[in-house]
Design a protein around this motif. Structure first.
Motif, PDB file in Angstrom:
ATOM      1  N   ASP A   1       0.817  -1.214   0.000  1.00  0.00           N
ATOM      2  CA  ASP A   1       0.000   0.000   0.000  1.00  0.00           C
ATOM      3  C   ASP A   1       0.851   1.265   0.000  1.00  0.00           C
ATOM      4  OD1 ASP A   1      -2.343  -1.456  -0.137  1.00  0.00           O
ATOM      5  OD2 ASP A   1      -2.637  -1.462   2.040  1.00  0.00           O
ATOM      6  N   GLY A   2       1.913   1.269  -0.805  1.00  0.00           N
ATOM      7  CA  GLY A   2       2.746   2.451  -0.986  1.00  0.00           C
ATOM      8  C   GLY A   2       3.783   2.715   0.090  1.00  0.00           C
ATOM      9  N   LYS A   3       3.866   1.840   1.096  1.00  0.00           N
ATOM     10  CA  LYS A   3       4.844   2.022   2.175  1.00  0.00           C
ATOM     11  C   LYS A   3       5.810   0.841   2.187  1.00  0.00           C
ATOM     12  CE  LYS A   3       1.682   4.448   5.262  1.00  0.00           C
ATOM     13  NZ  LYS A   3       1.024   4.398   6.566  1.00  0.00           N
ATOM     14  N   VAL A   4       7.043   1.106   2.635  1.00  0.00           N
ATOM     15  CA  VAL A   4       8.016   0.020   2.769  1.00  0.00           C
ATOM     16  C   VAL A   4       7.495  -0.964   3.809  1.00  0.00           C
ATOM     17  CG1 VAL A   4      10.371  -0.590   3.427  1.00  0.00           C
ATOM     18  CG2 VAL A   4       9.960   1.437   2.029  1.00  0.00           C
ATOM     19  N   HIS A   5       7.376  -2.211   3.417  1.00  0.00           N
ATOM     20  CA  HIS A   5       6.844  -3.290   4.257  1.00  0.00           C
ATOM     21  C   HIS A   5       7.972  -4.094   4.898  1.00  0.00           C
ATOM     22  CE1 HIS A   5       5.615  -7.568   4.692  1.00  0.00           C
ATOM     23  NE2 HIS A   5       4.515  -7.041   5.183  1.00  0.00           N
ATOM     24  N   GLY A   6       9.048  -4.286   4.148  1.00  0.00           N
ATOM     25  CA  GLY A   6      10.163  -5.087   4.631  1.00  0.00           C
ATOM     26  C   GLY A   6      11.404  -4.841   3.806  1.00  0.00           C
ATOM     27  N   LEU A   7      12.503  -5.396   4.275  1.00  0.00           N
ATOM     28  CA  LEU A   7      13.796  -5.195   3.638  1.00  0.00           C
ATOM     29  C   LEU A   7      14.413  -6.519   3.217  1.00  0.00           C
ATOM     30  CD1 LEU A   7      15.284  -2.614   6.175  1.00  0.00           C
ATOM     31  CD2 LEU A   7      14.218  -2.136   3.939  1.00  0.00           C
ATOM     32  N   THR A   8      15.182  -6.463   2.137  1.00  0.00           N
ATOM     33  CA  THR A   8      15.964  -7.630   1.746  1.00  0.00           C
ATOM     34  C   THR A   8      17.186  -7.675   2.654  1.00  0.00           C
ATOM     35  OG1 THR A   8      17.178  -6.405   0.058  1.00  0.00           O
ATOM     36  CG2 THR A   8      15.159  -7.499  -0.639  1.00  0.00           C
ATOM     37  N   LEU A   9      17.437  -8.819   3.227  1.00  0.00           N
ATOM     38  CA  LEU A   9      18.503  -8.926   4.226  1.00  0.00           C
ATOM     39  C   LEU A   9      19.887  -8.718   3.632  1.00  0.00           C
ATOM     40  CD1 LEU A   9      17.127 -11.895   6.357  1.00  0.00           C
ATOM     41  CD2 LEU A   9      16.888  -9.429   6.744  1.00  0.00           C
ATOM     42  N   GLY A  10      20.077  -9.067   2.368  1.00  0.00           N
ATOM     43  CA  GLY A  10      21.382  -8.926   1.736  1.00  0.00           C
ATOM     44  C   GLY A  10      21.816  -7.495   1.502  1.00  0.00           C
TER      45      GLY A  10
END
Length: 145
Positions: free
Chosen positions: A89-98
């Protein structure tokens, strides 16, 4: 898990971010779409905790977002192609760990879509494995990747 400040960025270092808080729900997805998006055997992804604060430090204008489903997407650096984050919904939900600098202070809790993993992929470790999605028990109801 304690709150901290994490920073990260893409391979060419043009796009940078900072997270104040913590990550949760770390997982590796072995579906064919994640293998292509992450150019590997699986994704490595964790969600932002609800109390976390996320900001782009530099290069936000270089971010390309690919819609992966209704309301969901993935963010990539338009210069080097690094997969940086997931959007909901247009917001950062999570990050790639690498793409996190240093220790993200999470361990992979689960492997999902293992029934569609690549034939050359051999999953190690003792994290729980799910044939498809993990059971939904969070308020967002999504897998994020």
């Amino acid at each position: 898990m304690t709150d901290s400040t994490l920073q990260g960025g893409c391979f060419c270092d043009s796009v940078r971010y900072e997270l104040r808080g913590s990550l949760r729900g770390a997982r590796a997805c072995h579906c064919s779409r994640c293998r292509k998006a992450f150019s590997g055997a699986s994704s490595a992804y964790a969600e932002l905790s609800p109390s976390s604060s996320f900001v782009w430090i530099s290069g936000e204008d270089l971010l390309s977002i690919h819609e992966t489903g209704e309301g969901w997407g993935m963010g990539f650096c338009s210069r080097c192609g690094s997969t940086l984050c997931g959007f909901h919904d247009g917001k950062v939900h999570g990050l790639t760990l690498g793409c996190i600098d240093g220790d993200p202070a999470v361990d992979i809790e689960m492997h999902i879509f293992v029934d569609s993993k690549a034939p050359w992929d051999h999953i190690g470790g003792d994290a729980v494995q799910y044939a498809e999605h993990a059971p939904v028990d969070r308020e967002d109801g999504g897998d994020g990747a």
